[in-house]
Design an enzyme around this catalytic site. Structure first.
Site, PDB file in Angstrom:
ATOM      1  N   GLU A  54       0.583  -0.810   0.291  1.00 20.16           N
ATOM      2  CA  GLU A  54       0.039  -0.423   0.036  1.00 20.16           C
ATOM      3  C   GLU A  54       1.025   1.258  -0.392  1.00 20.16           C
ATOM      4  O   GLU A  54       1.403   1.434   0.880  1.00 20.16           O
ATOM      5  CB  GLU A  54      -0.784   0.206   1.120  1.00 20.16           C
ATOM      6  CG  GLU A  54      -1.863   1.245   1.134  1.00 20.16           C
ATOM      7  CD  GLU A  54      -2.736   1.423   2.435  1.00 20.16           C
ATOM      8  OE1 GLU A  54      -3.093   2.016   2.766  1.00 20.16           O
ATOM      9  OE2 GLU A  54      -1.982   1.486   4.043  1.00 20.16           O
ATOM     10  N   GLU A  79       4.522   5.271   3.611  1.00 15.86           N
ATOM     11  CA  GLU A  79       4.348   6.360   4.217  1.00 15.86           C
ATOM     12  C   GLU A  79       5.270   7.530   4.619  1.00 15.86           C
ATOM     13  O   GLU A  79       6.376   6.536   4.586  1.00 15.86           O
ATOM     14  CB  GLU A  79       3.505   6.285   5.306  1.00 15.86           C
ATOM     15  CG  GLU A  79       2.983   7.234   5.734  1.00 15.86           C
ATOM     16  CD  GLU A  79       2.571   8.535   5.009  1.00 15.86           C
ATOM     17  OE1 GLU A  79       2.872   9.820   5.122  1.00 15.86           O
ATOM     18  OE2 GLU A  79       1.724   7.383   4.215  1.00 15.86           O
ATOM     19  N   GLU A 106       9.459   8.440   0.639  1.00 15.71           N
ATOM     20  CA  GLU A 106       9.221   8.276  -0.568  1.00 15.71           C
ATOM     21  C   GLU A 106       9.154   6.588  -1.643  1.00 15.71           C
ATOM     22  O   GLU A 106       9.843   6.526  -1.426  1.00 15.71           O
ATOM     23  CB  GLU A 106      10.034   9.076  -1.685  1.00 15.71           C
ATOM     24  CG  GLU A 106      10.288  10.763  -0.784  1.00 15.71           C
ATOM     25  CD  GLU A 106       9.010  11.467  -1.192  1.00 15.71           C
ATOM     26  OE1 GLU A 106       8.342  11.134  -1.854  1.00 15.71           O
ATOM     27  OE2 GLU A 106       8.583  12.841  -0.504  1.00 15.71           O
ATOM     28  N   ASP A 129      -1.758  12.481  -2.437  1.00 15.03           N
ATOM     29  CA  ASP A 129      -2.381  13.885  -2.655  1.00 15.03           C
ATOM     30  C   ASP A 129      -2.670  13.998  -4.179  1.00 15.03           C
ATOM     31  O   ASP A 129      -1.569  13.997  -4.623  1.00 15.03           O
ATOM     32  CB  ASP A 129      -0.702  14.558  -2.266  1.00 15.03           C
ATOM     33  CG  ASP A 129      -1.331  16.218  -1.840  1.00 15.03           C
ATOM     34  OD1 ASP A 129      -1.490  17.032  -2.763  1.00 15.03           O
ATOM     35  OD2 ASP A 129      -0.563  16.571  -0.576  1.00 15.03           O
ATOM     36  N   LYS A 133      -2.759  22.124  -8.136  1.00 14.10           N
ATOM     37  CA  LYS A 133      -1.768  22.636  -8.553  1.00 14.10           C
ATOM     38  C   LYS A 133      -1.180  22.621 -10.072  1.00 14.10           C
ATOM     39  O   LYS A 133      -0.414  21.730  -9.674  1.00 14.10           O
ATOM     40  CB  LYS A 133      -1.201  23.876  -8.098  1.00 14.10           C
ATOM     41  CG  LYS A 133      -2.280  25.246  -6.778  1.00 14.10           C
ATOM     42  CD  LYS A 133      -1.241  26.062  -5.896  1.00 14.10           C
ATOM     43  CE  LYS A 133      -2.679  26.936  -4.689  1.00 14.10           C
ATOM     44  NZ  LYS A 133      -2.030  27.566  -4.169  1.00 14.10           N
ATOM     45  N   ASP A 165     -10.483  10.647  -3.608  1.00 12.72           N
ATOM     46  CA  ASP A 165     -11.771  11.660  -4.494  1.00 12.72           C
ATOM     47  C   ASP A 165     -12.199  12.505  -5.150  1.00 12.72           C
ATOM     48  O   ASP A 165     -12.775  13.464  -5.585  1.00 12.72           O
ATOM     49  CB  ASP A 165     -12.087  12.498  -2.536  1.00 12.72           C
ATOM     50  CG  ASP A 165     -11.080  13.457  -2.037  1.00 12.72           C
ATOM     51  OD1 ASP A 165      -9.762  13.302  -2.484  1.00 12.72           O
ATOM     52  OD2 ASP A 165     -10.985  14.285  -2.542  1.00 12.72           O
TER      53      ASP A 165
END
Length: 224
Positions: A54, A79, A106, A129, A133, A165
């Protein structure tokens, strides 16, 4: 076991890749990654079971739940934020999860330096994330080079799943994945997840704000 019980094993000036307390630390701004000898998955998990990974594990709710469901499947939680790694580690200890390795770093660095070909049965990217922008889009995970790297690490028949989402992020990610993998869902290659996805903290957060949750799946076929 509390999150604050986990301490970084080095000072910033002395950082180096290392494994301690079931956490693999992959530091940023480091130039000697290849000097670290990565143990085999069998050595890390003490078995030859299948491995799933994951990315963007957050506080670890989802991946710990998956690891508890089937002890014969090994999981890796990636993570980059240490405060979140601490929470995953705390849950892992409190629930006595033995089939989970945490990677603090990373995802791109971990994959490119330490993950061998055909390592994973499944890769799940949960609520990355979206970097909405335009000038920040270079930071997005779903770019050609990293999707190719994820594809490389999947076994034939392995699955790459994205949950998000952010609809625009979803569409852009699908566009990239279509270049290298086969869609597991009919066009438009995603579904709206109503429930039963899992206990992700981010899923619960976005649902509480009325956001829709989208999911897409891609498969590595023979010859890819």
């Amino acid at each position: 076991m509390k999150p604050q019980d986990l301490k970084l094993p080095y000072f910033w000036e002395e950082r180096s890749p290392q494994i301690a307390n079931h956490v693999f630390y992959v530091p940023n701004y480091y130039s000697r990654y290849e000097e670290f000898v990565m143990p085999t998955w069998q050595e890390l998990f003490a078995n030859n079971g299948p491995i799933c990974c994951e990315l963007c594990s957050g506080n670890g709710d989802w991946v710990v739940e998956q690891a508890l469901k089937d002890a014969s499947v090994n999981w890796i939680a990636v993570e980059k934020r240490f405060d979140r790694v601490r929470k995953i580690w705390s849950k892992m200890g409190n629930y006595r999860v033995n089939n989970l390795l945490i990677v603090c770093g990373e995802a791109q660095t971990f994959f490119s330096h330490y993950v061998s070909d055909a390592s994973f049965q499944k890769i799940v990217v949960n609520f990355p994330d979206p970097w909405p922008k335009f000038r920040h889009r270079k930071h997005r995970l779903f770019q050609d080079l990293f999707v190719q790297d994820m594809m490389r690490t999947l076994v034939v028949g392995g699955q790459l799943t994205l949950a998000t989402d952010d609809y625009n992020y979803l569409v852009n990610a699908i566009t990239v994945m279509l270049k290298y993998l086969s869609p597991g869902l009919k066009s438009p290659h995603y579904i709206n997840v109503k429930d039963n996805y899992g206990g992700s903290w981010f899923e619960n957060l976005w649902r509480s704000k009325g956001q829709e949750i989208f999911c897409t799946e891609f498969i590595k076929r023979v010859g890819i």
